[in-house]
Design an enzyme around this catalytic site. Structure first.
Site, mmCIF file in Angstrom:
data_model
loop_
_atom_site.group_PDB
_atom_site.id
_atom_site.type_symbol
_atom_site.label_atom_id
_atom_site.label_comp_id
_atom_site.label_asym_id
_atom_site.label_seq_id
_atom_site.Cartn_x
_atom_site.Cartn_y
_atom_site.Cartn_z
ATOM 1 N N ALA A 69 0.837 -1.195 0.000
ATOM 2 C CA ALA A 69 0.000 0.000 0.000
ATOM 3 C C ALA A 69 0.873 1.246 0.000
ATOM 4 O O ALA A 69 1.964 1.246 0.584
ATOM 5 C CB ALA A 69 -0.882 -0.004 1.241
ATOM 6 N N GLY A 114 0.453 -5.329 0.658
ATOM 7 C CA GLY A 114 -0.571 -5.503 -0.379
ATOM 8 C C GLY A 114 -0.006 -6.056 -1.678
ATOM 9 O O GLY A 114 -0.733 -6.669 -2.462
ATOM 10 N N GLU A 117 -0.093 -9.619 -1.114
ATOM 11 C CA GLU A 117 -1.502 -10.046 -1.129
ATOM 12 C C GLU A 117 -2.037 -10.160 -2.561
ATOM 13 O O GLU A 117 -2.817 -11.066 -2.869
ATOM 14 C CB GLU A 117 -2.352 -9.069 -0.313
ATOM 15 N N GLU A 137 2.809 -5.501 7.255
ATOM 16 C CA GLU A 137 1.883 -4.514 7.809
ATOM 17 C C GLU A 137 2.074 -4.244 9.294
ATOM 18 O O GLU A 137 1.919 -3.123 9.773
ATOM 19 C CB GLU A 137 0.431 -4.961 7.566
HETATM 20 N N1 COA Z 1 4.454 3.459 -0.140
HETATM 21 C C1 COA Z 1 4.905 4.627 -0.625
HETATM 22 N N2 COA Z 1 6.145 4.821 -1.072
HETATM 23 C C2 COA Z 1 6.981 3.763 -1.028
HETATM 24 C C3 COA Z 1 6.593 2.526 -0.532
HETATM 25 C C4 COA Z 1 5.259 2.382 -0.083
HETATM 26 N N3 COA Z 1 4.795 1.229 0.371
HETATM 27 N N4 COA Z 1 7.645 1.672 -0.609
HETATM 28 C C5 COA Z 1 8.651 2.374 -1.153
HETATM 29 N N5 COA Z 1 8.265 3.644 -1.402
HETATM 30 C C6 COA Z 1 9.045 4.717 -2.002
HETATM 31 C C7 COA Z 1 10.056 5.277 -1.017
HETATM 32 O O1 COA Z 1 9.439 6.254 -0.180
HETATM 33 C C8 COA Z 1 11.071 5.873 -1.962
HETATM 34 O O2 COA Z 1 10.567 7.093 -2.464
HETATM 35 P P1 COA Z 1 11.546 8.401 -2.533
HETATM 36 O O3 COA Z 1 12.576 8.007 -3.563
HETATM 37 O O4 COA Z 1 10.640 9.496 -2.978
HETATM 38 O O5 COA Z 1 12.108 8.558 -1.171
HETATM 39 C C9 COA Z 1 11.074 4.896 -3.138
HETATM 40 O O6 COA Z 1 9.834 4.189 -3.049
HETATM 41 C C10 COA Z 1 12.200 3.872 -3.055
HETATM 42 O O7 COA Z 1 12.124 3.219 -1.803
HETATM 43 P P2 COA Z 1 13.321 3.222 -0.733
HETATM 44 O O8 COA Z 1 12.708 3.013 0.620
HETATM 45 O O9 COA Z 1 14.181 4.409 -0.910
HETATM 46 O O10 COA Z 1 14.106 1.932 -1.215
HETATM 47 P P3 COA Z 1 14.955 0.953 -0.300
HETATM 48 O O11 COA Z 1 15.695 0.063 -1.233
HETATM 49 O O12 COA Z 1 15.769 1.709 0.699
HETATM 50 O O13 COA Z 1 13.891 0.088 0.515
HETATM 51 C C11 COA Z 1 11.867 -1.199 0.815
HETATM 52 C C12 COA Z 1 12.964 -0.715 -0.169
HETATM 53 C C13 COA Z 1 10.817 -1.911 -0.015
HETATM 54 C C14 COA Z 1 12.500 -2.164 1.820
HETATM 55 C C15 COA Z 1 11.275 0.004 1.560
HETATM 56 O O14 COA Z 1 10.906 0.979 0.599
HETATM 57 C C16 COA Z 1 10.067 -0.325 2.372
HETATM 58 O O15 COA Z 1 10.189 -0.889 3.450
HETATM 59 N N6 COA Z 1 8.864 0.072 1.874
HETATM 60 C C17 COA Z 1 7.633 -0.128 2.604
HETATM 61 C C18 COA Z 1 7.171 -1.547 2.485
HETATM 62 C C19 COA Z 1 5.937 -1.790 3.327
HETATM 63 O O16 COA Z 1 5.955 -1.702 4.523
HETATM 64 N N7 COA Z 1 4.835 -2.121 2.653
HETATM 65 C C20 COA Z 1 3.603 -2.472 3.302
HETATM 66 C C21 COA Z 1 2.708 -1.315 3.427
HETATM 67 S S1 COA Z 1 1.248 -1.768 4.331
#
Ligand code: COA
Length: 263
Positions: A69, A114, A117, A137
Site C-alpha cells: 500500500a 498488499g 496479497e 503490515e
Molecule cells: N508506499 C509509498 N512509497 C513507497 C513505498 C510504499 N509502500 N515503498 C517504497 N516507497 C518509495 C520510497 O518512499 C522511496 O521514495 P523516494 O525516492 O521518494 O524517497 C522509493 O519508493 C524507493 O524506496 P526506498 O525506501 O528508498 O528503497 P529501499 O531500497 O531503501 O527500501 C523497501 C525498499 C521496499 C524495503 C522500503 O521501501 C520499504 O520498506 N517500503 C515499505 C514496504 C511496506 O511496509 N509495505 C507495506 C505497506 S502496508
C-alpha cells in the site's frame, strides 16, 4: 481493439495472454487508491473477455513487484464514513477470485504487504532469485487487509503464516519456494519470459477445459471432499459434451495439433 487507458497500470493483450503491469516504479509500484480502482476495473474487463485465456501480473522496473500500500496515503486519518464506503466497494482481489482465467504473478524484487496479497490472489507465482516477500503490515501498526491473513495460511500453513504476519519479516525467494509460497524461482531477467512462456503454454489448451480445471480446483478447495468430488464430476461431465473434446481425440489420433473452437 484499442487497449484501455490507465494511469497507474498498463494492460496489453496479445495471443490470448493479457499482461497487467503495475506501473509506479518511482515508488516501487506502491498501490494507491487509483491503482486499486484500476486493477478492479481491469480484472473485471479481462474476466469477461473470451479472447483472454491467461493473465500475467507483473511490476514495472527491476526493483519491485509491489512494495504494498502507498504509505503516503496512511497519514490521512480514515474517517468512519470513508471506511464504510471502502468496505462496500468491490475489491480487485474479489474480482480476481471470480476471474475464470488462470492468473500468473511474475515477481521481481519486493512483494510486500498488499503487493504480496496481490500475488497471493494469483494462481501461480514465479519469483526472481533476488525477490523478497513479506506481509510487513504489523511494522506499521496494522494487519494485512487484502486477504493476506486468510490466503497465506491456506498456502503455507498456520505456523509459517503466523510467523510471517506477526514478525512482518521479509522472506528471500529460496525460502519462499521451500515453504510453497511461490512455485518457481528463476534468475531476475528470466522472470517475465518464464511467466510468458507458461502463459502461452496454458493459452494453447482447450479454453473451456482450462477454465473448468481452474474452477474445479479453486471452488473445490473450501468444500468438503465429497462436495468437491461432485463438483469435479459435474464439470468433467459437461466437458464431455464439447466439440473440443472430439477435436482433441481426433487430433491425437491423426498426429496433428488440435484446432480448438472453445465450445
Ligand atoms: N508506499 C509509498 N512509497 C513507497 C513505498 C510504499 N509502500 N515503498 C517504497 N516507497 C518509495 C520510497 O518512499 C522511496 O521514495 P523516494 O525516492 O521518494 O524517497 C522509493 O519508493 C524507493 O524506496 P526506498 O525506501 O528508498 O528503497 P529501499 O531500497 O531503501 O527500501 C523497501 C525498499 C521496499 C524495503 C522500503 O521501501 C520499504 O520498506 N517500503 C515499505 C514496504 C511496506 O511496509 N509495505 C507495506 C505497506 S502496508
Amino acid at each position: 481493439m484499442a487497449e484501455p487507458r490507465y494511469e497507474t497500470i498498463r494492460s496489453e493483450t496479445a495471443d490470448g495472454v493479457a499482461t497487467i503491469t503495475l506501473d509506479r516504479p518511482d515508488v516501487l509500484n506502491a498501490m494507491n487508491d487509483a491503482m486499486r480502482r484500476e486493477l478492479t476495473r481491469c480484472f473485471a474487463d479481462l474476466s469477461g473477455d473470451d479472447d483472454v485465456r491467461v493473465v500475467v501480473v507483473t511490476g514495472a522496473g527491476e526493483r519491485a513487484f509491489s512494495a504494498g500500500a502507498d504509505i503516503r496515503e496512511f497519514v490521512e486519518p480514515l474517517v468512519p464514513v470513508r471506511f464504510r464506503e471502502q468496505r462496500r466497494r468491490l475489491d480487485f482481489r474479489q474480482v480476481m477470485d471470480r476471474c475464470p482465467q488462470p492468473i500468473i504473478a511474475a515477481i521481481r524484487g519486493y512483494a510486500l504487504g498488499g503487493g504480496l496479497e496481490l500475488a497471493l490472489a494469483c494462481d501461480i507465482r514465479i519469483a526472481s532469485e533476488d525477490a523478497q516477500l513479506g506481509l510487513t503490515e504489523v511494522n506499521l501498526a496494522i494487519i494485512p487487509g487484502g486477504g493476506g491473513t486468510q490466503r497465506l495460511p491456506r498456502l503455507v500453513g498456520r505456523g509459517k503464516a503466523l510467523e510471517m504476519i506477526l514478525t512482518g519479516a521479509r522472506l528471500p525467494a529460496g525460502e519462499a519456494l521451500r515453504i510453497g509460497l511461490v512455485e518457481r524461482v528463476v534468475p531476475p531477467a528470466e522472470v517475465l519470459p518464464a511467466a510468458m512462456q507458461l502463459a502461452r503454454t496454458l493459452a494453447d489448451k482447450a479454453p473451456v477445459a482450462l477454465r473448468y480445471a481452474k474452477e474445479a480446483v479453486v471452488k473445490g478447495l473450501p468444500l468438503p471432499l465429497a462436495d468437491g468430488l461432485r463438483l469435479e464430476g459435474d464439470l468433467s461431465t459437461l466437458l464431455r459434451t464439447t466439440e473440443d473434446r472430439l477435436e482433441g481425440a481426433r487430433a491425437f489420433l491423426e498426429k496433428r495439433r488440435p484446432r480448438w473452437q472453445g465450445q
